[in-house]
Design a protein around this motif. Structure first.
Motif, short mmCIF file in Angstrom:
data_model
loop_
_atom_site.label_atom_id
_atom_site.label_comp_id
_atom_site.label_asym_id
_atom_site.label_seq_id
_atom_site.Cartn_x
_atom_site.Cartn_y
_atom_site.Cartn_z
N LEU A 193 0.84 -1.19 0.00
CA LEU A 193 0.00 0.00 0.00
C LEU A 193 0.88 1.24 0.00
CD1 LEU A 193 -3.04 0.72 0.09
CD2 LEU A 193 -2.78 1.02 2.57
N LYS A 233 -2.86 3.68 -2.33
CA LYS A 233 -3.06 2.86 -3.52
C LYS A 233 -2.42 1.50 -3.31
CE LYS A 233 -3.34 6.57 -6.98
NZ LYS A 233 -2.77 7.10 -8.24
N LEU A 234 -3.12 0.49 -3.75
CA LEU A 234 -2.61 -0.87 -3.65
C LEU A 234 -1.68 -1.14 -4.82
CD1 LEU A 234 -2.78 -3.44 -1.92
CD2 LEU A 234 -4.55 -4.27 -3.48
#
Length: 492
Positions: free
Chosen positions: A102, A106-107
């Motif tokens: 992460l 955002k992944l």
């Protein structure tokens, strides 16, 4: 692609310099450095397993493994252990495994197979085509599951790097899957562009007691050269500044090999210095952080001349003055032994040489200025005037002179780095901590050219503690400044 291939073929003339670049990468910033033990070991072990099949890597793998061993905390024996097809496949699976991270809400999905493949290609000298055995070996045979298009992109990226076409190389970094390749782009570009800069070379000469090695150590910020009060340096040492590395690259004479030294560099320098079969030692490493020098600088240290003890030292020094390539001479004079026969002979030779080479500047560094005896009516101003008179008598009408205490510069840097001091060193530092903090003891005031550079005091630390004694960082930098060490930058 043909231009890239031609450029790389031109570079094939010097694989030694290429692998020095590879050994200059900041591996402590490599993404694998931050991974767990299992991933690091899989990555490095498999990397060596594949690369050892290449003839160029076979020649230079020792210093590379030394860096990997240190940076990634893996024993050399473990890195070089023979892998079976089954064990190498197991390592490959660990490298290609999908991971999640992460970042900024955002992944991020990633693995290390693309980075691994690029790293492997860099360990192979010269241009690599898609039908090269190494490409087939890594991408397909051992099932890293890199498809042909991605493999082709990485091959082109590495070839562009090797050719110095950084605009083309950067164009391949747009896809997220190639995010980690930026490490190689940044590291390689920084090294290559640095090596394109104009190189300034300085020859260091002086008599046995002038403190040349102590002076050079103060510029490096580490005591890697022998500096006892005896005939120390017995051969020529060339030290090239590489601002982006934290270790030392060492080579001697015309050897086709080099070593990467991280620990024990002092003992290695002593061994090389005492080896009668070695004439010239080449060392690459960074200058001290206190100077913040990012340009190419080279120092050439010569043996101290002393006719009565070892005539060969004088012969080596005279030969260096005559034949080495350099822009200026740093001539060190012992402040407590002005006008010795050895010094006059060396001065005469330097004068004779520069008369036929008017472009060569000579900077006279009056070292050990801290040792003058004020109780015997000696003074810094008197030392400067005596030096001017002495040099004028020997043919130098308007000499460039600076007063210096290289030893104090060394002591200050050891304290700033929190290194242990001997009892004698600590007592001496305590004295200089007070002595050079006084405005009247500012050596920079006793120079023919004012010091144009001021010490830049870091803001992240206010004090340092050595053996239960606390010292003010700002005051240490004042001592450094007034010891005269920053005046060297006037001539770089």
């Amino acid at each position: 692609m043909q231009v890239v291939e031609d450029n790389v073929r031109i570079q094939r003339e010097d694989s030694l310099e290429y692998y020095k670049i590879i050994c200059s990468f900041p591996y402590q910033n490599h993404p694998i450095f931050y991974e767990n033990d299992s991933v690091r070991k899989a990555y490095i072990k498999l990397l060596h397993h594949y690369a050892k099949k290449d003839v160029h890597y076979q020649k230079y793998y020792k210093p590379i493994i030394t860096l990997y061993e240190h940076c990634f905390n893996i024993e050399e024996e473990e890195i070089c252990k023979e892998q079976t097809s089954q064990s190498s496949l197991k390592l490959a699976k660990e490298i290609r495994k999908t991971r999640w991270k992460l970042e900024k809400a955002k992944l991020y999905v990633y693995n290390y197979k693309y980075m691994f493949f690029a790293h492997y290609l860099l360990l192979i000298y010269g241009y690599v085509s898609m039908d090269h055995p190494c490409v087939l070996d890594v991408t397909y045979k051992h099932n890293l599951k890199i498809n042909y298009k991605d493999a082709e992109t990485i091959v082109r990226f590495i070839n562009a790097l090797k050719a110095g076409d950084f605009e083309a190389a950067k164009s391949y970094l747009n896809l997220k899957k190639f995010h980690y390749l930026r490490f190689y782009y940044d590291a390689y570009k920084k090294q290559v562009e640095f090596l394109k800069d104009v190189e300034k070379r300085y020859l260091i000469v002086g008599t046995m007691s002038s403190g040349k090695s102590t002076f050079l150590n103060s510029l490096i910020g580490q005591e890697i050269f022998p500096s006892q009060n005896e005939a120390c340096t017995s051969k020529v040492f060339t030290y090239a500044h590489r601002p982006y590395i934290k270790h030392f690259i060492v080579q001697h004479d015309q050897s086709e090999f080099f070593d990467c030294l991280i620990d024990g560099v002092e003992s290695t320098m002593n061994e090389l210095n005492e080896n009668p079969l070695i004439e010239h030692v080449y060392v690459e490493g960074k200058m001290s952080d206190i100077f913040q020098v990012e340009s190419r600088v080279v120092f050439i240290d010569t043996p101290g001349t002393n006719n009565s003890m070892n005539r060969s030292h004088e012969d080596i020094t005279f030969k260096a003055i005559q034949s080495e390539q350099y822009d200026a001479i740093f001539y060190l004079i012992n402040a407590t032994q002005l006008g010795t026969d050895d010094d006059r002979r060396l001065l005469s030779y330097v004068k004779e040489h520069i008369e036929n080479n008017s472009d060569k500047q000579v900077v006279f560094i009056v070292n050990k200025a801290d040792e003058i005896d004020e109780e015997a009516n000696e003074s810094l101003q008197g030392l400067l005037e005596s030096t001017k008179t002495y040099l004028k008598q020997n043919g130098f009408e308007k000499p460039s002179i600076i007063l210096l205490s290289a030893y104090v510069g060394n002591l200050c840097q050891k304290v700033l780095k929190g290194e242990d001091l001997t009892r004698r060193e600590q007592n001496q530092f305590d004295f200089f901590y007070d002595y050079f903090a006084e405005e009247t003891q500012d050596l920079t005031k006793y120079a023919t050219i004012p010091c144009a550079f001021q010490a830049e005091v870091p803001n992240d630390q206010r004090e340092v503690k050595i053996k239960n004694k606390t010292y003010d960082i700002k005051r240490i930098y004042t001592v450094l400044q007034q010891s005269g060490i920053y005046q060297i930058k006037n001539y770089m």
